[in-house]
Design an enzyme around this catalytic site. Structure first.
Site, PDB file in Angstrom:
ATOM      1  N   SER A 144      -2.168   9.184 -29.658  1.00 43.68           N
ATOM      2  CA  SER A 144      -1.317   7.975 -28.784  1.00 43.68           C
ATOM      3  C   SER A 144      -0.015   9.009 -28.535  1.00 43.68           C
ATOM      4  CB  SER A 144      -0.731   7.152 -29.633  1.00 43.68           C
ATOM      5  OG  SER A 144       0.340   6.461 -29.506  1.00 43.68           O
ATOM      6  N   TYR A 157       2.598   4.590 -38.079  1.00 42.81           N
ATOM      7  CA  TYR A 157       1.367   4.758 -36.913  1.00 42.81           C
ATOM      8  C   TYR A 157       1.626   6.074 -36.332  1.00 42.81           C
ATOM      9  CZ  TYR A 157      -0.792   3.605 -32.429  1.00 42.81           C
ATOM     10  OH  TYR A 157      -1.435   3.692 -31.282  1.00 42.81           O
TER      11      TYR A 157
END
Ligand SMILES: NC(=O)c1ccc[n+]([C@@H]2O[C@H](COP(=O)([O-])OP(=O)(O)OC[C@H]3O[C@@H](n4cnc5c(N)ncnc54)[C@H](O)[C@@H]3O)[C@@H](O)[C@H]2O)c1
Length: 254
Positions: A144, A157
């Site tokens: 990401s 995350y």
């Protein structure tokens, strides 16, 4: 038919980017194992592929669970007799629970690491030997923008997404001699259920401002990530090894 005669496992293929990849891979001739922990969503993907004349099976699996991940590859081998492509796409983003490291509970940290990082570990651990058994193929991991730039308030995350980049590079070096190409896609701001949820649940998020500073001036479509995955899955990417492919509308260059 860029994936003719190939067998692909795609995790998190019940929705968003994974679903778009499942549709695209099937249209390009792959037999697809649609993996998701959500039965309704996973079956929905398979039904749509079948309606289009493609081949797909649904494997209900939580990628953070060893026994369930082992089943993915057992079932795929039984059904299709081979494996050439493993697309590790499943992940969770929990904006209400994740946050600054001083505020995250250990339970949340473990939950996010279990799905995002351990899930990738387990799928590689049990999937790569299957790919080697078939003479080689492609593993596509998913990071990401949060794995390459600083993004506050989602520290668990971001830790998983950074680790997946490092893991991709190690695996690429380890398994290239065995003809397994390992690469990683780095998406950002793609219009999926995850993206909608994260925007909705973040009171500080100013969508208009975000879009006005994003070079593409829009969200990406899941298909725009799936097409990069298709390239990496196909033999056209035969010299792509350990690559980190940023596909983010330019977000991380500004
Ligand atoms: N959408 C974005 O803007 C964006 C940005 C950066 C990175 N990503 C990454 O791209 C990937 C796909 O994201 P998306 O936006 O399509 O997400 P999504 O939430 O829309 O879809 C994820 C799918 O994974 C499934 N899933 C969740 N936990 C699972 C588990 N434990 N086992 C099996 N399946 C599980 C969900 O049911 C869902 O079908 C993720 O790795 C995500 O981190 C997305």
């Amino acid at each position: 038919m860029r994936l003719k005669d190939k067998v692909a496992v795609i995790t998190g293929a019940g929705g968003g980017i994974g679903q778009a990849a499942a549709f695209l891979f099937a249209r390009e001739g792959a037999r697809v194992a649609v993996v998701d922990n959500n039965i309704e969503k996973g079956k929905g993907t398979v039904n749509k592929i079948a309606k289009e004349g493609g081949r797909a099976i649904f494997v209900k699996s939580d990628v953070s669970r060893t026994d369930e991940v082992k089943e993915i590859f057992k079932i795929t081998r039984k059904e299709y007799g081979a494996l050439h492509i493993l697309y590790n796409n499943a992940a969770i983003f929990l904006p209400n629970l994740d946050g600054p490291i001083t505020e995250i509970t250990e339970e949340t940290w473990e939950q996010i690491l279990d799905v995002n990082l351990k899930g990738t570990f387990l799928c590689c651990k049990y999937g790569i030997p299957e790919i080697i058994r078939n003479g080689g193929g492609s593993v596509i991991n998913t990071s990401s923008s949060a794995g390459i730039i600083g993004v506050p308030k989602c520290d668990a995350y971001t830790a998983t997404k950074g680790a997946i980049i490092s893991l991709t590079r190690s695996l690429a070096v380890e398994y290239a001699p065995e003809k397994v190409r390992v690469n990683c896609i780095v998406p950002c701001a793609v219009d999926t259920p995850m993206n909608v949820k994260s925007a909705k649940e973040n009171p500080d998020f100013d969508e208009a401002k975000f879009l006005s500073t994003t070079p593409a001036r829009r969200y990406g479509k899941p298909e725009e990530i799936a097409h990069v995955a298709l390239f990496l899955a196909s033999d056209e990417a035969s010299y792509a090894i350990g690559g980190i492919f940023v596909v983010d509308g330019g977000v991380t260059i500004t």
